[in-house]
Design a protein around this motif. Structure first.
Motif, short mmCIF file in Angstrom:
data_model
loop_
_atom_site.label_atom_id
_atom_site.label_comp_id
_atom_site.label_asym_id
_atom_site.label_seq_id
_atom_site.Cartn_x
_atom_site.Cartn_y
_atom_site.Cartn_z
N GLU A 5 39.27 37.49 22.45
CA GLU A 5 38.26 37.06 23.23
C GLU A 5 38.13 37.60 24.51
OE1 GLU A 5 37.33 32.46 23.38
OE2 GLU A 5 38.61 32.96 25.05
N MET A 6 36.90 37.88 25.07
CA MET A 6 36.66 38.43 26.40
C MET A 6 35.64 37.27 26.93
SD MET A 6 34.94 41.87 27.87
CE MET A 6 36.24 43.05 27.71
N VAL A 7 36.02 37.04 28.38
CA VAL A 7 35.37 36.25 29.35
C VAL A 7 34.66 37.02 30.61
CG1 VAL A 7 35.01 34.01 30.72
CG2 VAL A 7 36.23 34.16 28.39
N LEU A 8 33.36 37.02 30.71
CA LEU A 8 32.71 37.58 31.96
C LEU A 8 32.06 36.69 32.59
CD1 LEU A 8 31.72 39.43 29.02
CD2 LEU A 8 31.54 41.18 30.83
N GLY A 9 32.42 36.59 34.14
CA GLY A 9 31.86 35.57 34.93
C GLY A 9 31.17 36.25 36.16
N PHE A 10 29.48 35.84 36.00
CA PHE A 10 28.47 36.34 36.88
C PHE A 10 28.35 35.23 37.83
CE2 PHE A 10 28.21 38.37 32.81
CZ PHE A 10 27.94 39.62 33.00
N ALA A 11 27.86 35.61 38.94
CA ALA A 11 27.54 34.46 40.02
C ALA A 11 26.93 35.31 41.24
CB ALA A 11 28.81 33.84 40.69
N GLU A 12 26.26 34.09 42.04
CA GLU A 12 25.46 34.50 43.24
C GLU A 12 25.24 33.32 43.96
OE1 GLU A 12 21.92 37.58 44.58
OE2 GLU A 12 21.47 35.84 43.31
N ASN A 13 25.64 33.20 45.06
CA ASN A 13 25.69 31.66 45.77
C ASN A 13 25.99 30.91 45.01
OD1 ASN A 13 24.43 33.30 48.02
ND2 ASN A 13 22.22 32.98 47.01
N ASP A 14 25.37 29.63 44.78
CA ASP A 14 25.87 28.34 44.03
C ASP A 14 25.69 28.59 42.62
OD1 ASP A 14 26.84 27.29 46.42
OD2 ASP A 14 24.90 26.28 46.62
N HIS A 15 24.97 29.74 42.33
CA HIS A 15 24.42 29.96 40.63
C HIS A 15 25.64 30.72 39.69
CE1 HIS A 15 22.26 30.26 36.98
NE2 HIS A 15 22.01 31.36 37.32
N TYR B 118 28.52 32.42 32.53
CA TYR B 118 29.64 33.11 31.88
C TYR B 118 29.19 33.47 30.48
CZ TYR B 118 33.01 31.38 35.30
OH TYR B 118 33.81 31.33 36.61
N ILE B 119 29.61 34.61 29.98
CA ILE B 119 29.53 35.33 28.87
C ILE B 119 30.98 35.00 28.15
CG2 ILE B 119 29.19 36.85 27.16
CD1 ILE B 119 27.08 38.04 29.29
N PRO C 166 28.40 29.47 28.77
CA PRO C 166 28.70 28.33 29.54
C PRO C 166 28.35 28.53 31.03
CG PRO C 166 30.71 29.53 28.99
CD PRO C 166 29.76 29.98 28.28
N GLU C 167 28.13 27.58 31.75
CA GLU C 167 27.96 27.60 32.98
C GLU C 167 28.96 27.71 34.15
OE1 GLU C 167 24.95 24.63 34.27
OE2 GLU C 167 23.18 25.86 33.34
N ASP C 168 30.04 27.13 33.62
CA ASP C 168 31.36 27.24 34.05
C ASP C 168 32.57 27.44 33.05
OD1 ASP C 168 33.27 26.55 36.10
OD2 ASP C 168 33.41 24.62 35.96
#
Length: 518
Positions: A34-44, A47-48, A62-64
């Motif tokens: 299982e791999m988890v990738l977290g993307f973000a910018e400012n408050d947004h 995740y994949i 998921p958003e978190d």
């Protein structure tokens, strides 16, 4: 169809809307495959979560996501901090690309049990690193080799004689089943073309449904009458499918396994109750051996020496009966044996009634457990139920490679051989000279070892319980009482050339017990 091109062509544009302009801040794994990738910018943030287990491969968004503080590893460090520019499906292929502003690329190759995630510094070259390193062929995979161009013209359809798999290999299992159920195989060419156009129109319509067939969850792009869930949003559909296929499926599998364990015990208990009731009836309706002994002793003067059969008056039933006498044994000796048998018969009846009562109570308890289990709908309650009732599937799986079962009685470790060959291994590799060896007398069965503890004498109650197990794991399993011999392991030896499990025993003692399982 959650890995199908027809789903990915809807998923990628929607995913691009959410990811474009976001930075990849973390990429890690804390579970196998299982791999988890977290993307973000400012408050947004988004995740994949890519579950690439060979048993079930799927993506969720998921958003978190709460990363574990331990047992996690960072992956693909050369791409951390990169900004997403594009998300695209590869044409007619079970794969998608995430592009970054430095021309670096992540390839999601969604090929079922061969699924993988590959990182390319240069999309025209071989991957710089891959997630599942055991898939050696992926180390040289070029993106251009995955790209497929299909001719979907009517002329091509005719040239391929309407063979659906050759014309549109990306169809998937559910659309192929739809074609078959609508008479595709036996239809003429015009009808086949019409059906093919109809199914392609449905695949081009953004409606995603989750269905359950044969205890398995599937994501369908066709209209479904009995869907569990439906949505026009591919990300929402992917998240819901992940919940059903990974979480619910695992829960249902574990619940089914526990149910089967209890149900098997219930069936064995019911079988024991039936056999014991039958044996009790047979014993209680038969003439007691002591009555025959009384008749012999009352008529000793009428029995000629050396007789093997004689007719005597039965004063219990007020009629003459024929009694067989053992050759070479006096009537008095035969009567003595019958009195002893009658005494054992009384003990046997008492033991049978006791065993029957215990098994009937166990049967009711198992029914209550199954009813309680049926109501459980979440993992935590299920695990608590299994722990409270000592149903541990993992521990059973871990012990399958050992030649013995391991139990604990009165703080003493008990080892039980699994087969004739395992009995030899148990005695040779896992026993010590001062361990106590037990085995059902004169019948085949498992070796049972009570491990010696320095400075401690093995209590009689422990020996009796281990003897019950030795009787249970032997040909005497269904007897009411069975003899079991025991002696220190130093008096048990294997004779060269003897069959598996066969041994020579010295200085053994014998104990009578009722066979009883763990």
């Amino acid at each position: 169809m959650h890995l199908n091109y027809h789903f990915l062509k809807f998923l990628c544009p929607t995913l691009e809307q959410k990811l474009k302009g976001l930075d990849l801040l973390e990429c890690f794994s804390q579970n196998k495959d299982e791999m988890v990738l977290g993307f973000a910018e400012n408050d947004h943030s988004l995740y994949i979560r890519a579950n690439l287990s060979p048993s079930v491969t799927c993506l969720s968004f998921p958003e978190d996501y709460k990363r574990s503080r331990k047992n996690s590893v960072d992956l693909f460090p050369d791409i951390i901090g990169e900004k997403v520019t594009k998300v695209q499906p590869l044409p007619h292929e079970r794969a998608m690309l995430i592009h970054f502003d430095s021309d670096k690329v992540l390839l999601f190759k969604l090929h079922g049990s061969r699924s993988n995630i590959l990182f390319y510094q240069d999309p025209k070259q071989s991957p710089s690193s891959i997630f599942r390193n055991e898939l050696k062929e992926d180390q040289n995979l070029l993106i251009k080799n995955l790209e497929v161009q299909l001719d979907l013209s009517h002329e091509q359809f005719i040239a391929l004689e309407g063979k659906a798999a050759a014309y549109l290999p990306t169809l998937g299992k559910i659309p192929r089943a739809w074609l078959k159920s609508n008479g595709y195989i036996g239809a003429d060419m015009d009808k086949k073309w019409s059906l093919m156009q109809e199914v392609m129109d449905m695949l081009d319509t953004p409606l995603f449904s989750i269905i359950k067939e044969n205890e398995q969850y599937s994501l369908s792009l066709l209209p479904e009458e009995n869907s569990i869930f439906s949505s026009a949003d591919p990300i929402e559909a992917a998240n819901e499918y992940f919940r059903y296929a990974v979480v619910y499926q695992a829960f249902e599998r574990e619940k089914t396994q526990i149910t089967r364990t209890i149900d098997d015990l219930k069936k064995k208990t019911a079988s024991y109750i039936k056999k014991t009731r039958s044996k009790l009836q047979e014993l209680e309706e038969s003439t007691a051996p002591s009555q025959l002994a009384d008749i012999i002793m009352a008529n000793l003067h009428q029995i000629p020496a050396g007789s093997t059969e004689i007719e005597l008056f039965d004063f219990y039933q007020n009629q003459n009966i024929t009694i067989k006498l053992k050759k070479g044994s006096s009537p008095q000796k035969q009567a003595e044996n019958l009195y002893r048998k009658s005494k054992n018969r009384k003990i046997e009846l008492e033991q049978l009634h006791k065993n029957l009562s215990e098994k009937e109570l166990l049967f009711l308890e198992l029914e209550e457990l199954l009813a309680e289990l049926n109501e459980i709908q979440d993992f935590k309650t299920l695990r608590d139920f299994a722990k409270h009732n000592q149903i541990n599937q993992k521990k059973q799986e871990q012990s399958t490679n050992l030649p013995f079962k391991r139990l604990e009685i009165d703080d003493f470790e008990i080892l039980i051989g699994k087969s004739a060959k395992a009995n030899d291994q148990l005695l040779r590799y896992y026993s010590w000279k001062d361990d106590l060896w037990l085995h059902a007398k004169d019948v085949s069965g498992s070796h049972v070892i009570i491990k010696y503890k320095s400075g401690q004498t093995i209590p009689k109650s422990t020996i009796e319980r281990a003897a019950e197990l030795a009787a249970f794991y032997s040909k005497n399993k269904n007897e009411s009482l069975a003899p079991v011999m025991y002696t220190p392991c130093k008096y048990v030896r294997k004779v060269k050339g003897s069959p598996a499990g066969a041994v020579m025993v010295d200085k053994e003692k014998v104990i009578m017990v009722s066979p009883k399982g763990p």
